[in-house]
Design a protein around this motif. Sequence first.
Motif, PDB file in Angstrom:
ATOM      1  N   ILE A 273      39.111  42.468  41.695  1.00 13.05           N
ATOM      2  CA  ILE A 273      40.348  43.235  41.575  1.00 13.05           C
ATOM      3  C   ILE A 273      39.288  44.396  42.166  1.00 13.05           C
ATOM      4  CG2 ILE A 273      41.870  44.218  39.966  1.00 13.05           C
ATOM      5  CD1 ILE A 273      40.658  41.523  37.760  1.00 13.05           C
ATOM      6  N   VAL A 274      39.796  44.995  42.839  1.00 10.15           N
ATOM      7  CA  VAL A 274      39.436  46.667  43.928  1.00 10.15           C
ATOM      8  C   VAL A 274      40.472  47.137  42.963  1.00 10.15           C
ATOM      9  CG1 VAL A 274      39.691  47.305  45.259  1.00 10.15           C
ATOM     10  CG2 VAL A 274      38.894  45.233  45.839  1.00 10.15           C
TER      11      VAL A 274
ATOM     12  N   GLY B 218      44.363  46.448  42.113  1.00 12.40           N
ATOM     13  CA  GLY B 218      45.175  47.231  40.926  1.00 12.40           C
ATOM     14  C   GLY B 218      44.531  48.246  39.997  1.00 12.40           C
ATOM     15  N   GLY B 219      45.009  47.887  39.458  1.00 19.42           N
ATOM     16  CA  GLY B 219      44.595  49.664  38.122  1.00 19.42           C
ATOM     17  C   GLY B 219      43.649  48.006  36.763  1.00 19.42           C
TER      18      GLY B 219
ATOM     19  N   GLU C 266      40.273  49.717  48.911  1.00 22.93           N
ATOM     20  CA  GLU C 266      41.596  48.768  49.798  1.00 22.93           C
ATOM     21  C   GLU C 266      40.938  47.135  49.356  1.00 22.93           C
ATOM     22  OE1 GLU C 266      40.159  48.343  54.052  1.00 22.93           O
ATOM     23  OE2 GLU C 266      39.931  50.515  53.009  1.00 22.93           O
ATOM     24  N   ILE C 267      41.519  46.239  49.499  1.00 23.75           N
ATOM     25  CA  ILE C 267      41.498  44.947  49.774  1.00 23.75           C
ATOM     26  C   ILE C 267      40.022  44.457  50.129  1.00 23.75           C
ATOM     27  CG2 ILE C 267      42.507  43.881  51.813  1.00 23.75           C
ATOM     28  CD1 ILE C 267      42.911  41.987  48.053  1.00 23.75           C
TER      29      ILE C 267
ATOM     30  N   ALA D 209      40.192  53.240  39.440  1.00 25.76           N
ATOM     31  CA  ALA D 209      40.603  53.600  40.577  1.00 25.76           C
ATOM     32  C   ALA D 209      39.766  53.876  41.895  1.00 25.76           C
ATOM     33  CB  ALA D 209      41.542  54.759  41.036  1.00 25.76           C
ATOM     34  N   ASP D 210      38.356  54.552  41.305  1.00 26.14           N
ATOM     35  CA  ASP D 210      36.947  54.223  41.574  1.00 26.14           C
ATOM     36  C   ASP D 210      36.234  53.334  41.599  1.00 26.14           C
ATOM     37  OD1 ASP D 210      36.337  54.872  39.368  1.00 26.14           O
ATOM     38  OD2 ASP D 210      34.966  56.548  40.086  1.00 26.14           O
ATOM     39  N   GLU D 211      36.543  51.650  41.372  1.00 27.74           N
ATOM     40  CA  GLU D 211      35.877  50.808  40.716  1.00 27.74           C
ATOM     41  C   GLU D 211      35.694  49.098  41.605  1.00 27.74           C
ATOM     42  OE1 GLU D 211      34.363  51.712  36.032  1.00 27.74           O
ATOM     43  OE2 GLU D 211      36.382  50.271  36.573  1.00 27.74           O
TER      44      GLU D 211
END
Length: 194
Positions: A86-87, A125-126, A92-93, A160-162
């Motif tokens: 999960i990004v 996703g978040g 990005e994917i 967001a940055d994980e």
Amino acid sequence: MPEVKIRKQVRILEEIFHEGGPAAAAPRKRGAIVTVIENPFAGRYVEDIAGFMEDLKPLGAAMAKELLAALGGDAKAIDGYGKGAIVGAAGEIEHGALWHVPGGYAMREALGDAKAIVPSTKKVGGPGTRLDVPVTHVNASYVRSHFDAMEVGVSDAPKADEIALVLVMTCGPRVHARVGGLAAEAIKGEDGLR
């Protein structure tokens, strides 16, 4: 390439005794390990990211060993697996696709000579996003009794940055599997399919 920075790790273990029918002789076990790391590419487009797969290999190996130990430590008892990522929203994917080699090869190595490709999924996703990680038999992708998925997620990740990196292993077929197809006992072990 940047170093791998881990924020947290989560382990999920399940024992399934029945699915509404008679209790299984032995409960089916499913386990997942999720490691939340900093995404070194978050917030910007980076052309050359493939080198980060090499940096993730030690993490993949450690996660595979830890998950195997959590499920009892017997590699011969593990007969299903899958992986996913999960990004976080600033990534990005394709950043999730970096997990294919380090996660898949790590499990195959930890389990011995597993033949089947490790099924995978990924999404952006978040925090709290859930991921259905596909599972197939470790030696033959066509064994229907082992077609499954395990839902995983972490309440506060990914930020967001994980990136949340996931490995799943299972012991035994679905409880009450009875839809035919190739039986695990009939695997030829030649090509990872049958």
